[in-house]
Write a protein that holds these residues in place. Structure first.
Motif, PDB file in Angstrom:
ATOM      1  N   PHE A  47       1.042  -0.988   0.130  1.00 36.07           N
ATOM      2  CA  PHE A  47      -0.082  -0.023   0.060  1.00 36.07           C
ATOM      3  C   PHE A  47       0.715   1.176   0.211  1.00 36.07           C
ATOM      4  N   HIS A  49       0.715   5.270   0.448  1.00 33.87           N
ATOM      5  CA  HIS A  49       0.086   6.441   0.815  1.00 33.87           C
ATOM      6  C   HIS A  49       1.065   7.625   0.731  1.00 33.87           C
ATOM      7  N   ILE A  68      -3.296   9.708  12.493  1.00 34.54           N
ATOM      8  CA  ILE A  68      -2.736   9.420  11.020  1.00 34.54           C
ATOM      9  C   ILE A  68      -2.759  10.900  10.124  1.00 34.54           C
ATOM     10  N   GLU A  70      -2.459  11.638   7.200  1.00 39.07           N
ATOM     11  CA  GLU A  70      -2.864  12.103   5.795  1.00 39.07           C
ATOM     12  C   GLU A  70      -4.184  12.746   6.086  1.00 39.07           C
ATOM     13  N   TRP A  71      -4.456  12.707   7.284  1.00 37.12           N
ATOM     14  CA  TRP A  71      -5.898  13.692   7.783  1.00 37.12           C
ATOM     15  C   TRP A  71      -5.385  14.935   8.149  1.00 37.12           C
ATOM     16  N   HIS A 119      -8.432  11.649   0.606  1.00 33.80           N
ATOM     17  CA  HIS A 119      -9.305  12.567   0.793  1.00 33.80           C
ATOM     18  C   HIS A 119      -9.158  14.180   0.506  1.00 33.80           C
ATOM     19  N   TRP A 221      -9.195   0.132  -5.469  1.00 35.53           N
ATOM     20  CA  TRP A 221      -9.245   0.082  -3.891  1.00 35.53           C
ATOM     21  C   TRP A 221     -10.056   1.482  -3.377  1.00 35.53           C
ATOM     22  N   TRP A 226     -17.837   5.822   3.888  1.00 30.50           N
ATOM     23  CA  TRP A 226     -18.804   6.075   5.017  1.00 30.50           C
ATOM     24  C   TRP A 226     -19.607   7.458   5.017  1.00 30.50           C
ATOM     25  N   ARG A 254     -15.214  -1.659  -0.110  1.00 31.08           N
ATOM     26  CA  ARG A 254     -15.554   0.014   0.214  1.00 31.08           C
ATOM     27  C   ARG A 254     -16.341   0.637  -1.326  1.00 31.08           C
ATOM     28  N   GLU A 279      -9.122  -2.996   8.509  1.00 32.19           N
ATOM     29  CA  GLU A 279      -8.187  -2.112   8.662  1.00 32.19           C
ATOM     30  C   GLU A 279      -7.577  -2.010   9.887  1.00 32.19           C
ATOM     31  N   CYS A 295      -5.437  -4.106   5.708  1.00 31.64           N
ATOM     32  CA  CYS A 295      -4.315  -3.221   5.380  1.00 31.64           C
ATOM     33  C   CYS A 295      -3.489  -3.015   6.672  1.00 31.64           C
ATOM     34  N   TRP A 302      -0.570   6.317   8.051  1.00 30.26           N
ATOM     35  CA  TRP A 302      -0.416   5.766   6.751  1.00 30.26           C
ATOM     36  C   TRP A 302       0.195   6.730   5.733  1.00 30.26           C
TER      37      TRP A 302
HETATM   38  C1  GLC Z   1      -8.674   5.231   6.438  1.00 29.23           C
HETATM   39  C2  GLC Z   1      -8.515   6.450   6.462  1.00 29.23           C
HETATM   40  C3  GLC Z   1      -7.486   6.619   5.276  1.00 29.23           C
HETATM   41  C4  GLC Z   1      -6.645   5.426   5.027  1.00 29.23           C
HETATM   42  C5  GLC Z   1      -7.355   4.249   5.066  1.00 29.23           C
HETATM   43  C6  GLC Z   1      -6.622   2.960   4.644  1.00 29.23           C
HETATM   44  O1  GLC Z   1     -10.149   4.857   5.753  1.00 29.23           O
HETATM   45  O2  GLC Z   1      -9.409   7.418   6.307  1.00 29.23           O
HETATM   46  O3  GLC Z   1      -6.655   7.705   5.639  1.00 29.23           O
HETATM   47  O4  GLC Z   1      -6.115   5.725   3.660  1.00 29.23           O
HETATM   48  O5  GLC Z   1      -8.154   3.998   6.298  1.00 29.23           O
HETATM   49  O6  GLC Z   1      -7.355   1.802   4.649  1.00 29.23           O
END
Ligand code: GLC
Length: 449
Positions: A47, A49, A68, A70-71, A119, A221, A226, A254, A279, A295, A302
């Motif tokens: 994976f 990111h 995390i 990436e948020w 996102h 993927w 949600w 998803r 996850e 994952c 990530w």
């Molecule tokens: C979650 C997170 C996201 C990440 C993902 C990986 O949904 O929001 O940031 O990419 O998990 O499974």
């Protein structure tokens, strides 16, 4: 002269025929089992990111993100106009697609899933429906997906695309309460009337680009399933849309609305998607007839976070891979490259060690399935037709390994040392092992039935 011409013509015809055969082979829709076969056999994927969030790397204006990285845009409430500025800084001069693919391949991974758009909405390819992408908005101006897809093709690795349904940048995709996006999510009465337009005129055209401009795509993927604005009807439509564009592509669950939180498997009902997505966790057991992939991060994030140094050990990760395969799943293990385009060294080291283990023991992982036997105290079993692999985590001090009473072994051997003396005692149902060989975290005994 004439002969030469005829020969030339024959060669040309043969080449044409074989390329027709090849392309029709690729385009022929497969049965579901055939379509899933490479993925089920693969067991282990990477994976990735990577995006604008890799630049702040978890810290913005002196504030550090919890959890995390990436948020960061959402967690630190960075306004769109501010966050967008990272695009002008996105210049990952150390990015080398061949190197990334080599790291994955050397680790024994068979597929790569990269965040084409996370996102935050920034796109790693030259999308025609936005300028918020690597070509139009960054000084880097190289199509990341193109380079990676090429490198994957050269090395026989399957190229797969992560795509976020959530988009904090697109004006029609934002919940009205942005930047307090999570508040918007929780209050189900708050919905976004423009979301269907984003779905139709932006999300779907982007998916079409991804499935028509980069060759064969192994997996799409999805993530961001949600948000209340996204419906099960949209999910089913999207799934059909992808299968029309590339009939043999695999799509995670998803894409629809059936997923039950982090556990990742679908609830009862009719939902699109080919596999479940636990996850950051491994289910307690496998699931008869259900495909799934855990994952997992190597530290806690990530996306790259410059201050997260809490790495899982290689030993832990190897045992986790074995555990997952012993329950019939796949491991999708994450790396978060830096803003400059480098996979962090601690990740590279762990991947090297996993690869070294797989070079010796891969036979017990690739194409292996869950075994029908209960988990033994000393480790795990995986299985193939006519063979059981005993993955020994805890080497017995007395050299006596008790195995399941139902296993009738014909021949036993160690994958790491096929010549060393190992024997099966049918009466006692035990395997006599030599003293521990090497310092491998998991030693595999091959049991032929
Ligand atoms: C979650 C997170 C996201 C990440 C993902 C990986 O949904 O929001 O940031 O990419 O998990 O499974």
């Amino acid at each position: 002269m004439k002969r030469k011409k005829i020969f030339g013509l024959l060669v040309l015809m043969a080449v044409m025929l074989s390329s027709v055969a090849q392309s029709s082979e690729v385009k022929q829709p497969l049965s579901d089992d055939e379509r899933m076969e490479w993925w089920r056999d693969a067991g282990f994927g990477m994976f990735i990111h990577w995006g604008l969030y890799s630049i702040p790397a978890g810290e913005y204006k002196g504030q550090r993100v919890k959890g995390i990285a990436e948020w960061i845009m959402e967690k630190l409430d960075i306004p769109v106009a501010e966050y967008e500025k990272f695009a002008a800084q996105f210049n990952p001069v150390k990015f080398d697609a061949d190197e990334w693919v080599a790291i994955a391949k050397n680790a024994g991974m068979k597929y790569i899933v990269i965040t084409t758009k996370h996102h935050d909405g920034f796109c790693l390819w030259d999308s025609k429906v936005t300028d918020y992408d690597v070509i139009d908005a960054s000084p880097f101006k190289r199509d990341i997906l193109d380079e990676l897809a090429e490198a994957c093709r050269r090395e026989g690795i399957k190229m797969c695309f992560y795509y976020s349904i959530v988009d904090w940048h697109h004006p029609q995709a934002q919940a009205p309460l942005y930047p307090n996006y999570n508040a918007g999510q929780k209050d189900k009465s708050v919905f976004n009337p423009e979301f269907p337009e984003y779905f139709e005129n932006y999300l779907k055209p982007q998916i079409k680009e991804l499935l028509t401009e980069y060759g064969d795509v192994g997996v799409v993927w999805f993530d961001g399933d949600w948000i209340p604005d996204y419906t099960t009807e949209m999910g089913k439509e999207l799934y059909a849309f992808i299968r029309e564009l590339q009939p043999n592509t695999i799509v995670n669950n998803r894409v629809d609305k059936g997923r039950q939180g982090m556990a990742g498997l679908n609830r009862e009902g009719n939902f699109a998607g080919d596999f479940g997505t636990p996850e950051k966790e491994v289910p307690d057991t496998g699931f008869e007839g259900v495909d799934w992939e855990s994952c997992i991060t190597m530290n806690h994030t990530w996306g790259y976070k410059h201050f997260d140094h809490d790495w899982k050990s290689s030993e832990y990760l190897i045992e986790m891979l074995v555990e997952i395969v012993s329950k019939g799943g796949n491991l999708l293990l994450n790396v978060g490259p830096t803003g400059e385009g480098e996979i962090p060294q601690p990740s590279v080291e762990r991947l090297e060690e996993m690869g070294a283990w797989l070079k010796v023991n891969g036979e017990a992982i690739y194409g292996a399935k869950a075994s029908p036997y209960a988990k033994p105290d000393w480790g795990r079993y995986t299985a193939k037709d006519g063979v059981i692999y005993a993955h020994v985590y805890d080497w017995p001090e007395d050299g006596v390994l008790p195995i399941d009473g139902a296993i009738k072994a014909k021949r036993v051997s160690l994958l790491a040392e096929p010549k060393s003396k190992v024997s099966f005692d049918a009466k006692k149902g035990t395997i006599a092992l030599p003293s521990k060989v090497g310092d491998s975290p998991v030693t595999v005994v091959k049991i032929e039935l």
